[in-house]
Design an enzyme around this catalytic site. Sequence first.
Site, PDB file in Angstrom:
ATOM      1  N   ALA A   1      36.307  34.031  34.793  1.00 24.81           N
ATOM      2  CA  ALA A   1      36.627  32.705  35.075  1.00 24.81           C
ATOM      3  C   ALA A   1      38.224  32.517  34.559  1.00 24.81           C
ATOM      4  CB  ALA A   1      35.860  31.959  33.986  1.00 24.81           C
TER       5      ALA A   1
ATOM      6  N   GLU B   1      39.942  39.157  28.100  1.00 25.06           N
ATOM      7  CA  GLU B   1      41.166  38.845  28.115  1.00 25.06           C
ATOM      8  C   GLU B   1      41.788  39.172  26.529  1.00 25.06           C
ATOM      9  OE1 GLU B   1      43.209  37.935  30.409  1.00 25.06           O
ATOM     10  OE2 GLU B   1      41.645  37.293  31.898  1.00 25.06           O
TER      11      GLU B   1
ATOM     12  N   ALA C   1      32.099  41.787  30.528  1.00 24.58           N
ATOM     13  CA  ALA C   1      30.625  41.138  31.341  1.00 24.58           C
ATOM     14  C   ALA C   1      29.880  42.354  32.116  1.00 24.58           C
ATOM     15  CB  ALA C   1      31.649  40.545  32.682  1.00 24.58           C
TER      16      ALA C   1
ATOM     17  N   TYR D   1      42.096  49.496  52.354  1.00 22.95           N
ATOM     18  CA  TYR D   1      41.123  48.676  51.723  1.00 22.95           C
ATOM     19  C   TYR D   1      39.514  48.452  52.386  1.00 22.95           C
ATOM     20  CZ  TYR D   1      39.725  44.719  49.130  1.00 22.95           C
ATOM     21  OH  TYR D   1      39.250  43.807  48.414  1.00 22.95           O
TER      22      TYR D   1
HETATM   23  N1  LIG Z   1      43.170  38.693  45.475  1.00 25.55           N
HETATM   24  C1  LIG Z   1      43.143  38.743  46.649  1.00 25.55           C
HETATM   25  O1  LIG Z   1      43.777  38.785  47.628  1.00 25.55           O
HETATM   26  C2  LIG Z   1      41.394  38.554  46.999  1.00 25.55           C
HETATM   27  C3  LIG Z   1      41.157  38.213  48.146  1.00 25.55           C
HETATM   28  C4  LIG Z   1      39.656  38.220  48.656  1.00 25.55           C
HETATM   29  C5  LIG Z   1      38.770  38.624  47.587  1.00 25.55           C
HETATM   30  N2  LIG Z   1      39.209  38.725  46.316  1.00 25.55           N
HETATM   31  C6  LIG Z   1      38.181  39.001  45.496  1.00 25.55           C
HETATM   32  O2  LIG Z   1      37.988  37.917  44.343  1.00 25.55           O
HETATM   33  C7  LIG Z   1      37.583  38.599  43.042  1.00 25.55           C
HETATM   34  C8  LIG Z   1      38.511  38.147  41.922  1.00 25.55           C
HETATM   35  O3  LIG Z   1      39.657  38.721  42.107  1.00 25.55           O
HETATM   36  P1  LIG Z   1      40.878  37.977  41.641  1.00 25.55           P
HETATM   37  O4  LIG Z   1      42.053  38.486  42.660  1.00 25.55           O
HETATM   38  O5  LIG Z   1      40.735  36.579  41.390  1.00 25.55           O
HETATM   39  O6  LIG Z   1      41.265  38.690  40.237  1.00 25.55           O
HETATM   40  P2  LIG Z   1      41.883  38.448  38.884  1.00 25.55           P
HETATM   41  O7  LIG Z   1      42.466  39.659  38.573  1.00 25.55           O
HETATM   42  O8  LIG Z   1      42.869  37.417  38.964  1.00 25.55           O
HETATM   43  O9  LIG Z   1      40.783  38.133  38.085  1.00 25.55           O
HETATM   44  C9  LIG Z   1      39.745  38.847  37.512  1.00 25.55           C
HETATM   45  C10 LIG Z   1      38.799  38.083  36.676  1.00 25.55           C
HETATM   46  O10 LIG Z   1      37.998  39.240  36.058  1.00 25.55           O
HETATM   47  C11 LIG Z   1      37.989  39.177  34.784  1.00 25.55           C
HETATM   48  N3  LIG Z   1      37.469  40.507  34.278  1.00 25.55           N
HETATM   49  C12 LIG Z   1      37.828  41.731  34.681  1.00 25.55           C
HETATM   50  N4  LIG Z   1      37.329  42.626  33.836  1.00 25.55           N
HETATM   51  C13 LIG Z   1      36.241  42.007  33.249  1.00 25.55           C
HETATM   52  C14 LIG Z   1      35.226  42.430  32.422  1.00 25.55           C
HETATM   53  N5  LIG Z   1      35.063  44.013  32.055  1.00 25.55           N
HETATM   54  N6  LIG Z   1      34.303  41.651  31.837  1.00 25.55           N
HETATM   55  C15 LIG Z   1      34.588  40.480  31.802  1.00 25.55           C
HETATM   56  N7  LIG Z   1      35.547  39.728  32.619  1.00 25.55           N
HETATM   57  C16 LIG Z   1      36.356  40.666  33.262  1.00 25.55           C
HETATM   58  C17 LIG Z   1      39.227  38.990  34.235  1.00 25.55           C
HETATM   59  O11 LIG Z   1      39.123  38.476  32.833  1.00 25.55           O
HETATM   60  C18 LIG Z   1      39.523  37.804  35.356  1.00 25.55           C
HETATM   61  O12 LIG Z   1      38.970  36.541  34.666  1.00 25.55           O
HETATM   62  C19 LIG Z   1      37.435  39.973  43.561  1.00 25.55           C
HETATM   63  O13 LIG Z   1      35.956  40.519  43.804  1.00 25.55           O
HETATM   64  C20 LIG Z   1      38.433  40.362  44.343  1.00 25.55           C
HETATM   65  O14 LIG Z   1      37.960  41.554  45.067  1.00 25.55           O
HETATM   66  C21 LIG Z   1      40.549  38.925  45.971  1.00 25.55           C
END
Ligand SMILES: NC(=O)c1ccc[n+]([C@@H]2O[C@H](COP(=O)([O-])OP(=O)(O)OC[C@H]3O[C@@H](n4cnc5c(N)ncnc54)[C@H](O)[C@@H]3O)[C@@H](O)[C@H]2O)c1
Length: 400
Positions: free
Chosen positions: A48, A74, A111, A234
């Site tokens: 989140a 975090e 998580a 990818y």
């Molecule tokens: N960034 C892109 O271009 C994109 C595009 C489409 C889909 N996605 C997908 O969206 C999802 C989120 O990606 P994002 O780019 O927002 O990533 P991000 O790195 O901004 O966010 C990741 C989140 O996961 C949390 N997290 C990581 N490991 C954790 C753990 N072990 N326990 C608890 N929390 C944990 C972090 O604290 C953070 O809140 C992923 O599934 C990603 O594949 C991303």
Amino acid sequence: MIIEPRMRGFICLTSHPKGCEKNVLNQIDYVKSKGAIDGPKKVLVIGASTGFGLASRITSAFGSDAATIGVFFEKAPAEGKTASPGYYNSLAFEAAAGKAGLYAKSINGDAFSNEVKEQTIDLIKADLGQIDLVIYSLASPVRQHPVSGVLHRSVLKPIGDTFTDKTVDFHTGIVSDVTITPCSDEDIANTVEVMGGEDWAMWMDALLNAGVLADGAMTVAYSYIGPKVTEPVYRKGTIGMAKDHLEATAFKITDDLAKIGGKAFVSVNKALVTQASSAIPVIPLYISLLYKIMKAEGTHEGCIEQIQRLFSARLYTNGTIPVDEKGRIRIDDWEMNPEVQKEVAELWKGATTENLTAIGDLAGYKSDFLNLFGFGFDGVDYAAEANEMVEIPGLITVVK
Ligand SMILES: NC(=O)c1ccc[n+]([C@@H]2O[C@H](COP(=O)([O-])OP(=O)(O)OC[C@H]3O[C@@H](n4cnc5c(N)ncnc54)[C@H](O)[C@@H]3O)[C@@H](O)[C@H]2O)c1
């Protein structure tokens, strides 16, 4: 202390509490400007604190007045050392939610562990009773399996053939060839363990068995497809296998939720600058070109615009949720527009260090990247002393 960006590779080692606050407040303003969504009321967001998960939490709270519980992993601040940006983002979010009279509590821990799942269930039982939406938005390079104890590491590699194509170092703007050797079978299995759907299913199972899911509860996880140029690393690479697994898991979860009339969806989102995507070779060059084209045609979106549209135009319209032939929600529709993709493919062929600033939006990439860590915002005095030691009141920290 005076906080400045300190870069190492594709991460920034520092983050700015005031800048992160500004980032969150801007997103809140955007959601409010779009008007109310007849959406969820009690929401759990797993992942989140940054990127799409943070945008989901903000949209739920400020679009639909939802109570939110956020789970993330975090780094808290220490004297002279800033927290990770997701920590400051969550602090700012909770403060704004509190001011607006909205319930918001967070759990900081792994998580993937049973402990965090148990704590979250206890918190839901104590404070909210049941929840009606679970957003699953984890992006992590490692997962310790809660049953076997094995530490799995995901890799970003092609399958079968060596891959060579262009990439950009977005700090220097240098476009060069990158060659990535193919993965082993073990790499695929490990990446699926980390980024596939098993943990999502474990969460939903635990929540369902604990009786904390409301009738008709919905869960949404995020996926990505993207263009031909990024396919080998990818969608047809190790991470793509994990996304296939995640997408297949949605059907399994929907079956499990049938008894409460619930449903699981995967939403395919747009490529955006986040901490997770900056680490993937080739993607930053693609994003630079994509941004240029989408900004020119007025269809560019960031995480908050994507998620606000996902909630208002897909999930909560009072109609059927539209899905593609594989059952996925598509909010990457503007990115995947054939005209846009044709233009990206053309630009890709001719992209060089010399012309990238002109044909691509490298400046936009860099600025988005700095923004992730709370830098580069108007209205923040970066020369002023900032208190790195600000803490999230009432944060539940789960240490294994
Ligand atoms: N960034 C892109 O271009 C994109 C595009 C489409 C889909 N996605 C997908 O969206 C999802 C989120 O990606 P994002 O780019 O927002 O990533 P991000 O790195 O901004 O966010 C990741 C989140 O996961 C949390 N997290 C990581 N490991 C954790 C753990 N072990 N326990 C608890 N929390 C944990 C972090 O604290 C953070 O809140 C992923 O599934 C990603 O594949 C991303």
